[in-house]
Design a protein around this motif. Structure first.
Motif, short mmCIF file in Angstrom:
data_model
loop_
_atom_site.label_atom_id
_atom_site.label_comp_id
_atom_site.label_asym_id
_atom_site.label_seq_id
_atom_site.Cartn_x
_atom_site.Cartn_y
_atom_site.Cartn_z
N PRO A 1 -78.24 -7.15 -32.56
CA PRO A 1 -78.51 -6.50 -33.49
C PRO A 1 -77.31 -5.39 -33.83
N GLY A 2 -76.80 -5.14 -34.91
CA GLY A 2 -75.45 -4.20 -35.17
C GLY A 2 -74.26 -4.77 -34.96
N THR A 3 -74.40 -6.14 -34.41
CA THR A 3 -72.95 -6.77 -34.23
C THR A 3 -72.61 -8.03 -34.81
N ALA A 4 -71.73 -8.41 -34.93
CA ALA A 4 -71.22 -9.50 -35.71
C ALA A 4 -70.14 -10.34 -35.07
N TRP A 5 -70.15 -11.74 -35.27
CA TRP A 5 -69.12 -12.35 -34.79
C TRP A 5 -68.45 -13.15 -36.04
N VAL A 6 -67.10 -13.24 -36.33
CA VAL A 6 -66.30 -13.51 -37.55
C VAL A 6 -65.46 -14.74 -37.26
N GLU A 7 -65.11 -15.34 -38.07
CA GLU A 7 -64.14 -16.40 -38.08
C GLU A 7 -62.77 -15.72 -37.90
N ALA A 8 -61.81 -16.56 -37.41
CA ALA A 8 -60.45 -16.00 -37.59
C ALA A 8 -59.72 -15.74 -39.00
N ARG A 9 -60.21 -16.28 -39.89
CA ARG A 9 -59.99 -16.10 -40.99
C ARG A 9 -60.37 -14.72 -41.49
N ILE A 10 -61.21 -14.20 -41.47
CA ILE A 10 -61.69 -12.81 -41.64
C ILE A 10 -60.66 -11.77 -40.87
N LEU A 11 -60.63 -11.83 -39.56
CA LEU A 11 -59.63 -11.17 -38.84
C LEU A 11 -58.16 -11.09 -39.65
N GLN A 12 -57.64 -12.36 -40.01
CA GLN A 12 -56.27 -12.33 -40.67
C GLN A 12 -56.39 -11.77 -41.97
N THR B 1 -55.19 -29.05 -49.67
CA THR B 1 -54.31 -30.25 -49.06
C THR B 1 -55.09 -30.09 -47.60
N SER B 2 -54.89 -31.01 -46.73
CA SER B 2 -55.37 -31.16 -45.24
C SER B 2 -53.87 -31.24 -44.45
N PHE B 3 -53.94 -31.03 -43.29
CA PHE B 3 -52.77 -31.13 -42.33
C PHE B 3 -53.27 -31.16 -40.90
N HIS B 4 -52.38 -31.69 -40.08
CA HIS B 4 -52.48 -31.87 -38.77
C HIS B 4 -51.93 -30.72 -37.90
N LEU B 5 -52.37 -30.06 -36.97
CA LEU B 5 -51.55 -29.08 -36.20
C LEU B 5 -52.20 -29.61 -34.66
N GLU B 6 -50.80 -29.65 -34.13
CA GLU B 6 -51.06 -29.90 -32.46
C GLU B 6 -51.42 -28.63 -31.91
N PRO B 7 -52.43 -28.70 -30.65
CA PRO B 7 -52.51 -27.54 -30.06
C PRO B 7 -51.54 -26.41 -29.85
N GLU B 8 -50.42 -26.56 -29.44
CA GLU B 8 -49.18 -25.72 -29.43
C GLU B 8 -48.65 -25.33 -30.61
N GLN B 9 -49.21 -25.85 -31.51
CA GLN B 9 -48.84 -25.33 -33.01
C GLN B 9 -49.63 -24.38 -33.80
N LYS B 10 -50.92 -24.21 -32.88
CA LYS B 10 -51.82 -23.26 -33.47
C LYS B 10 -51.47 -21.88 -34.08
N PRO B 11 -50.41 -21.25 -33.22
CA PRO B 11 -49.93 -20.10 -33.81
C PRO B 11 -49.24 -19.98 -35.21
N LEU B 12 -48.92 -21.12 -35.79
CA LEU B 12 -48.36 -21.32 -36.99
C LEU B 12 -49.37 -20.90 -37.95
N LEU B 13 -50.73 -20.94 -37.70
CA LEU B 13 -51.68 -20.53 -38.58
C LEU B 13 -51.26 -19.14 -39.18
N THR B 14 -51.20 -18.18 -38.21
CA THR B 14 -50.90 -16.61 -38.50
C THR B 14 -49.97 -16.48 -39.38
N SER B 15 -48.73 -17.29 -39.15
CA SER B 15 -47.89 -17.21 -40.02
C SER B 15 -47.95 -17.67 -41.51
#
Length: 831
Positions: free
Chosen positions: A139-150, A663-677
């Motif tokens: 209670p009083g806390t929340a977990w959020v998806e990465a999109r909200i943090l960004q 659209t939809s696209f494929h990212l390899e695990p090592e490409q995940k940081p590109l989401l931030t960009s």
């Protein structure tokens, strides 16, 4: 005392026949048949339960009930009375505030115990390693998806506001079982405690809230509760389970169950043929014994009391042995392949044993009683005159009862009346029509016998001399080959479908809310970073309101009144080319149609609403009405993880309407940081990650594939049981023929060559019949039961006759070795 003497005599005859080998053919056929049925039952039961349990991880429960209002307390009490665990969640949309920044989010408020199946996954920081958890936010806390943090520029430990309450962000939510809604309308998720909802003051009378009730428990308890609940559901309620036909998992499980049911069905058919052959040979070899007993004063009732206990005891022992064989086989195979299954398989239940045992006794009774009734009718004069009375009318009644019982068993195996009727009708129609064709083939083969060697002429002459027997053997062998061909075809095409359904580069991210002015830049971003992406499709929101001037709600049947495509707005798009995973079923695409204001409609939706080519559809879009005429109907591969739509318009048809792209696209695990960009470059874009869903889908499809591979072995075993029974049924006559021919000077090598030639020709003719039957049955199954694309199966027409000739020829060659190895004098003395 009289009955006791009958039992003792029956036991003595049974042990004597067993030592003499009289019952081994029948017992072996029954053991193999029951073993195959039981093993398939175990595979189906254990694998389906395992796949169902794992599929429940995607749903978060075994059963989910949703509605716009709280359900009556009686429903929850009834779930507890049925032995089910339950937990409640609330879903609503709200704005998340941090400083002067706002973000629309989808809020889920969960009670302790959520989820009932599967686990939540969280990370301590953005793109950090994730871990499973059995807790929910305090209670009083929340977990959020990465999109909200960004979007809000948050860090772990920051404070956010939802309505009138403030929360501390403690974890990044990376995976949540049971995520509902359309991929293209889901806002980023915030998970909070159920007790904090009142403090937010967001949920008020009239608010748009989705109440979800999750249930988990034993299959029988769930089934009973569903039956109780379905009669009480209102129009705003929806009930989901792991086989929801709208999901890729549901389609995979549905196809797997239909395949396993089909293999069971064919195993029963083959088992029946094998048992019939064995029972017929046994009864024919006891005609003389029955005639002698009649000469000594035995009545017809005495014969029944003498032979029925033998078959009953044989059936009990052989069925028990078959059940044990089936259990041991599946245990051994599951042990050897234990690394294939990432989850622990449920223990074997008793239902497959009971069903296999019952199937064995029923099949034995159905196919053994008619020959026994002929033993009852054997005249005493048979001792002198080799005559046989016709089959009594009562025997045909037994055959009819057995056929009806086996039809019910087949229905139980498949769970589908259509599938059962298709295979059974196809088999019977093929048998009836092809029996005449088999006779014609035998007649045509006479034209080639002068052009072959002596051994082949002798073997083919044997076929013509016993035309009725040869036709029966061709049909029996053809059924075996047809069953194997149908199962092998389905196995190959199902595996190809599942393997191509989720290739390694399957899109694992969706990007939507792409502004029109950012389309070119987004394409440039994908190209610069070598990211494989689908085409960018424009999207507007609209509701289908009328079909040919009639309100769409009147076109929906009662069974489909909860269809999502009718109850909500649709994603509408336009494109000048047909999407790669769409296929035109009827009509024409834009460049080949003169239709004014055309639109293309998805096939299943068109079928539910009765939409045909040329119908006029009315849409409500952004407060205005648009009319279009149906120019084509498409099939859509919904589980391809590419953008797909119910309705597609030509370019220019929706001009002037506000649109965003996706659209939809494929990212390899090592490409995940590109989401931030990506998010920083395009702040309005919403990115949805699907890695966890894809991983779980692939795991379940791997298990389905293993099941398909394994149950094929048992159909093959049942097929070999038929071959063994057919060969054994003709051994007595072949012993006599072989003895006469050897007495007249024929050599062993010549006889063996003749036997191989005879059975090779039988196999090739059976292969031709099997190819015809396979083509017919495959067309029905592909188009009606498995929803697979059907094409002409030309390899079947080449490989089946060749495989039939080689397989059956070798089986006949091996099975008739005793004919040439036994002394002619010994055989002739037994005449």
């Amino acid at each position: 005392m009289h009955n006791l003497r009958h039992v003792r005599l029956a036991w003595r005859l049974l042990t004597r026949d067993w030592r003499a080998g009289e019952l081994r053919v029948l017992a072996a056929a029954l053991v193999i048949a029951v073993g195959a049925v039981t093993a398939i039952g175990f595979f189906s039961d254990r694998l389906n339960r395992a796949m169902t349990y794992q599929s429940a991880d995607l749903l978060g429960a075994d059963l989910r009930l949703t509605g716009a209002e709280p359900v009556p307390a009686e429903w929850i009490r009834s779930a507890a009375d049925h032995g089910l665990r339950h937990v409640e969640t609330l879903d609503f949309a709200s704005v998340v505030v941090h400083g002067d920044k706002l973000q629309l989010a989808s809020i889920k408020a969960a009670a302790p115990g959520y989820p009932l199946r599967g686990t939540l996954r969280t990370a301590p920081a953005l793109y950090a390693a994730e871990t499973d958890t059995v807790d929910i936010p305090a209670p009083g806390t929340a977990w959020v998806e990465a999109r909200i943090l960004q979007a809000l520029g948050l860090a772990i430990g920051a404070r956010i506001e939802i309505g009138s309450a403030a929360f501390t962000v403690t974890r990044v939510l990376t995976y949540e079982p049971g995520r509902g809604g359309s991929f293209f309308t889901m806002a980023p998720r915030v998970l909070m405690h159920r007790d904090d909802v009142a403090a937010t003051a967001v949920v008020q009378p009239g608010s748009r809230v989705t109440y979800s009730y999750l249930f988990a428990g034993a299959d029988t308890d769930l089934a009973r509760y569903q039956e109780w609940l379905k009669t009480r559901l209102g129009p705003h309620h929806r009930l989901f389970d792991v086989r929801d036909a709208g999901s890729s998992i549901g389609r995979a499980l549905g196809r797997a169950e239909r395949y396993l049911g089909l293999t069971s069905l064919l195993a029963v058919l083959l088992a029946g043929v094998a048992i019939a052959m064995g029972a017929r040979r046994y009864s024919e070899r006891h005609f003389d014994t029955a005639a002698m007993l009649r000469c000594f004063g035995a009545t017809q009732g005495d014969l029944v009391r003498l032979f029925v206990p033998q078959f009953l005891l044989l059936g009990l022992v052989a069925s028990a042995a078959g059940c044990a064989l089936g259990w041991l086989t599946q245990e051994a195979v599951f042990y050897l392949l234990r690394e294939v299954y990432p989850v622990r398989l449920p223990p074997a239940g008793l239902a497959p044993v009971a069903f296999g045992f019952f199937t064995g006794l029923l099949a034995l009774a159905g196919f053994a009683l008619p020959p026994l009734m002929r033993l009852r009718q054997v005249p005493p004069l048979r001792v002198i005159r080799r005559e046989m009375a016709p089959l009594p009318p009562a025997a045909w009644l037994v055959y009819g009862s057995a056929a009806a019982a086996i039809l019910i068993l087949m229905w139980r195996f498949t769970g589908s009346l259509l599938l059962t009727a298709a295979v059974l009708a196809g088999s019977l129609a093929a048998a009836a029509a092809l029996a005449a064709f088999a006779g014609a083939l035998l007649a045509l083969s006479r034209r080639v016998h002068r052009r072959v060697g002596v051994a082949w002429r002798f073997g083919m002459n044997n076929l013509w001399r016993r035309t009725r027997t040869s036709i029966g053997q061709i049909l029996a062998f053809g059924l075996v080959l047809m069953a194997m061909a149908v199962i092998a075809l389905l196995r190959t095409d199902l595996l190809n479908t599942w393997q191509t359904q989720l290739p390694p580069d399957t899109p694992n991210h969706f990007a939507f809310n792409i502004l029109p002015q950012n389309v070119a830049a987004m394409q440039g971003f994908f190209a610069a970073n070598r990211i494989p992406a689908s085409d960018l499709y424009p999207m507007v929101r609209g509701r289908l309101t009328e079909i040919n001037g009639r309100p769409v709600t009147q076109a929906v049947t009662k069974e489909d009144d909860g269809n999502e495509a009718i109850r909500r707005e649709l994603n509408l798009t336009w494109t000048d080319t047909l999407p790669s995973d769409n296929r035109l079923v009827r009509g024409a695409w834009w460049n080949n149609t003169a239709t004014a204001n055309p639109v293309s409609v998805e096939e299943k939706l068109a079928k539910k609403l009765g939409i045909e080519i040329g119908d006029e559809l009315t849409f409500s879009i952004a407060g205005s009405e648009r009319r279009a005429q149906v120019a084509s109907i498409r099939s859509v591969q919904w589980d391809s993880f590419h953008p797909n739509f119910y309705m597609i318009f030509p370019p220019g048809a929706l001009d002037g309407l506000p649109a965003t792209y996706l659209t939809s696209f494929h990212l390899e695990p090592e490409q995940k940081p590109l989401l931030t960009s990506l998010v920083r470059a395009f702040p309005a874009v919403t990115v949805l990650e699907m890695d966890q869903v894809l991983a779980q889908v692939r795991t379940i499809l791997a298990q389905v594939t293993a099941a398909v591979e394994l149950v094929l072995l048992f159909v093959l075993a049942a097929g070999f049981a038929v071959l063994f029974a057919v060969l054994s049924a003709s051994l007595d006559e072949r012993f006599h023929e072989g003895a006469l021919l050897r007495t007249l000077g024929a050599g062993r090598r010549q006889l063996r060559a003749a036997h191989f030639a005879e059975f090779a020709v039988l196999g090739m003719l059976a292969g031709v019949l099997a190819a015809i039957g396979t083509e017919l049955i495959a067309w029905v199954l592909y188009t009606r039961a498995f929803e697979l694309e059907y094409r002409f199966k030309w390899p079947v027409w080449v490989l089946t006759p060749l495989a039939g000739g080689l397989l059956i020829g070798l089986a006949g060659y091996i099975g008739t070795r005793r004919v040439v190895s036994q002394s002619p004098l010994t055989v002739l003395r037994e005449l």
